[in-house]
Design a protein around this motif. Structure first.
Motif, PDB file in Angstrom:
ATOM      1  N   THR A  57       2.434  14.943  -9.028  1.00 18.80           N
ATOM      2  CA  THR A  57       2.973  16.299  -9.182  1.00 18.80           C
ATOM      3  C   THR A  57       3.068  16.719 -10.644  1.00 18.80           C
ATOM      4  OG1 THR A  57       4.157  16.098  -7.104  1.00 18.80           O
ATOM      5  CG2 THR A  57       4.930  17.780  -8.631  1.00 18.80           C
ATOM      6  N   PRO A  58       3.735  15.944 -11.512  1.00 14.40           N
ATOM      7  CA  PRO A  58       3.771  16.369 -12.919  1.00 14.40           C
ATOM      8  C   PRO A  58       2.392  16.307 -13.586  1.00 14.40           C
ATOM      9  CG  PRO A  58       5.174  14.427 -12.581  1.00 14.40           C
ATOM     10  CD  PRO A  58       4.588  14.798 -11.273  1.00 14.40           C
ATOM     11  N   PHE A  59       1.540  15.385 -13.138  1.00 15.89           N
ATOM     12  CA  PHE A  59       0.206  15.283 -13.718  1.00 15.89           C
ATOM     13  C   PHE A  59      -0.605  16.539 -13.413  1.00 15.89           C
ATOM     14  CE2 PHE A  59      -4.297  14.230 -13.157  1.00 15.89           C
ATOM     15  CZ  PHE A  59      -4.602  13.790 -14.430  1.00 15.89           C
ATOM     16  N   SER A  60      -0.567  16.982 -12.163  1.00 13.88           N
ATOM     17  CA  SER A  60      -1.352  18.173 -11.807  1.00 13.88           C
ATOM     18  C   SER A  60      -0.823  19.415 -12.517  1.00 13.88           C
ATOM     19  CB  SER A  60      -1.344  18.389 -10.287  1.00 13.88           C
ATOM     20  OG  SER A  60      -0.054  18.727  -9.835  1.00 13.88           O
TER      21      SER A  60
ATOM     22  N   VAL B 247       4.192   5.771  -5.397  1.00  9.47           N
ATOM     23  CA  VAL B 247       4.228   5.918  -6.858  1.00  9.47           C
ATOM     24  C   VAL B 247       3.164   6.914  -7.304  1.00  9.47           C
ATOM     25  CG1 VAL B 247       3.834   4.698  -9.034  1.00  9.47           C
ATOM     26  CG2 VAL B 247       5.238   3.643  -7.266  1.00  9.47           C
ATOM     27  N   PHE B 248       1.976   6.823  -6.721  1.00  8.18           N
ATOM     28  CA  PHE B 248       0.914   7.784  -7.038  1.00  8.18           C
ATOM     29  C   PHE B 248       1.350   9.200  -6.669  1.00  8.18           C
ATOM     30  CE2 PHE B 248      -2.877  10.185  -5.771  1.00  8.18           C
ATOM     31  CZ  PHE B 248      -3.541  10.190  -6.984  1.00  8.18           C
ATOM     32  N   ARG B 249       1.983   9.334  -5.510  1.00 10.54           N
ATOM     33  CA  ARG B 249       2.467  10.638  -5.050  1.00 10.54           C
ATOM     34  C   ARG B 249       3.529  11.199  -5.988  1.00 10.54           C
ATOM     35  NH1 ARG B 249       4.316  14.903  -4.021  1.00 10.54           N
ATOM     36  NH2 ARG B 249       5.064  15.723  -2.052  1.00 10.54           N
TER      37      ARG B 249
ATOM     38  N   ILE C 166       0.834  -1.207   0.000  1.00 10.33           N
ATOM     39  CA  ILE C 166       0.000   0.000   0.000  1.00 10.33           C
ATOM     40  C   ILE C 166       0.867   1.254   0.000  1.00 10.33           C
ATOM     41  CG2 ILE C 166      -1.590   1.347   1.430  1.00 10.33           C
ATOM     42  CD1 ILE C 166      -2.874  -1.373   2.220  1.00 10.33           C
ATOM     43  N   VAL C 167       1.902   1.263   0.824  1.00 10.40           N
ATOM     44  CA  VAL C 167       2.803   2.426   0.870  1.00 10.40           C
ATOM     45  C   VAL C 167       3.501   2.608  -0.468  1.00 10.40           C
ATOM     46  CG1 VAL C 167       4.916   3.316   1.931  1.00 10.40           C
ATOM     47  CG2 VAL C 167       3.104   2.392   3.360  1.00 10.40           C
ATOM     48  N   PHE C 168       3.887   1.507  -1.119  1.00 14.02           N
ATOM     49  CA  PHE C 168       4.552   1.605  -2.418  1.00 14.02           C
ATOM     50  C   PHE C 168       3.610   2.191  -3.473  1.00 14.02           C
ATOM     51  CE2 PHE C 168       5.848  -0.542  -6.466  1.00 14.02           C
ATOM     52  CZ  PHE C 168       6.972   0.227  -6.684  1.00 14.02           C
TER      53      PHE C 168
ATOM     54  N   PRO D  79       8.260  14.728  -4.167  1.00 12.30           N
ATOM     55  CA  PRO D  79       8.450  14.092  -2.859  1.00 12.30           C
ATOM     56  C   PRO D  79       9.865  14.272  -2.315  1.00 12.30           C
ATOM     57  CG  PRO D  79       7.438  12.565  -4.422  1.00 12.30           C
ATOM     58  CD  PRO D  79       7.844  13.774  -5.187  1.00 12.30           C
ATOM     59  N   THR D  80       9.948  14.506  -1.012  1.00 14.49           N
ATOM     60  CA  THR D  80      11.254  14.605  -0.344  1.00 14.49           C
ATOM     61  C   THR D  80      11.233  13.729   0.902  1.00 14.49           C
ATOM     62  OG1 THR D  80      10.508  16.612   0.774  1.00 14.49           O
ATOM     63  CG2 THR D  80      11.828  16.894  -1.220  1.00 14.49           C
TER      64      THR D  80
END
Length: 136
Positions: free
Chosen positions: A38-41, A32-34, A26-28, A53-54
């Protein structure tokens, strides 16, 4: 979860192991969604809703390492034999992203992700080597 060994005795893996595997998956998926949100939005809506992500990537990269450390007993590690591919994929993905952005963007916190991913991959290698030595 009970497994029967070659000699017929029952080997008991910890009951929470499957929950740990589900948590890592689930975290993975969320990481990946996270990463791709960013580029999608920015492309779809013209503005960046989230930064790249950092620190959250560093936290996500520690989850497979925790599972590897907690499942280091031979019984538990053999119970994870079917899940080692997804663990390896997640660790390599965290390593590649962390290394790229730590080296080229100067995000120092992502070195934690690089170190955790390398530690996880080395841990998997050592546990697999230990299992093959004990299995022979």
């Amino acid at each position: 979860m009970t497994e029967t060994g070659d000699t017929g005795e029952a080997c008991h893996a910890v009951p929470w192991l499957q929950y740990g595997v589900a948590g890592v998956k689930i975290v993975f998926v969320l990481a990946v969604f996270r990463l791709f949100s960013t580029p999608f939005s920015e492309e779809m809506f013209g503005e960046q809703w989230l930064p790249m992500p950092t620190w959250d990537w560093a936290v996500a990269s520690v989850t497979p390492v925790l599972l590897i450390v907690l499942a280091r007993r031979p019984t538990d590690w053999s119970a994870l034999s079917g899940e080692q591919t997804i663990l390896r994929i997640a660790l390599i993905f965290y390593l590649v992203y962390g290394l790229a952005f730590a080296a080229f963007q100067g995000e120092a916190v992502l070195w934690v992700s690089v170190a955790a991913s390398l530690a996880g991959l080395v841990g998997m290698h050592l546990l697999n080597h230990e299992e093959s030595v004990h299995g022979s």
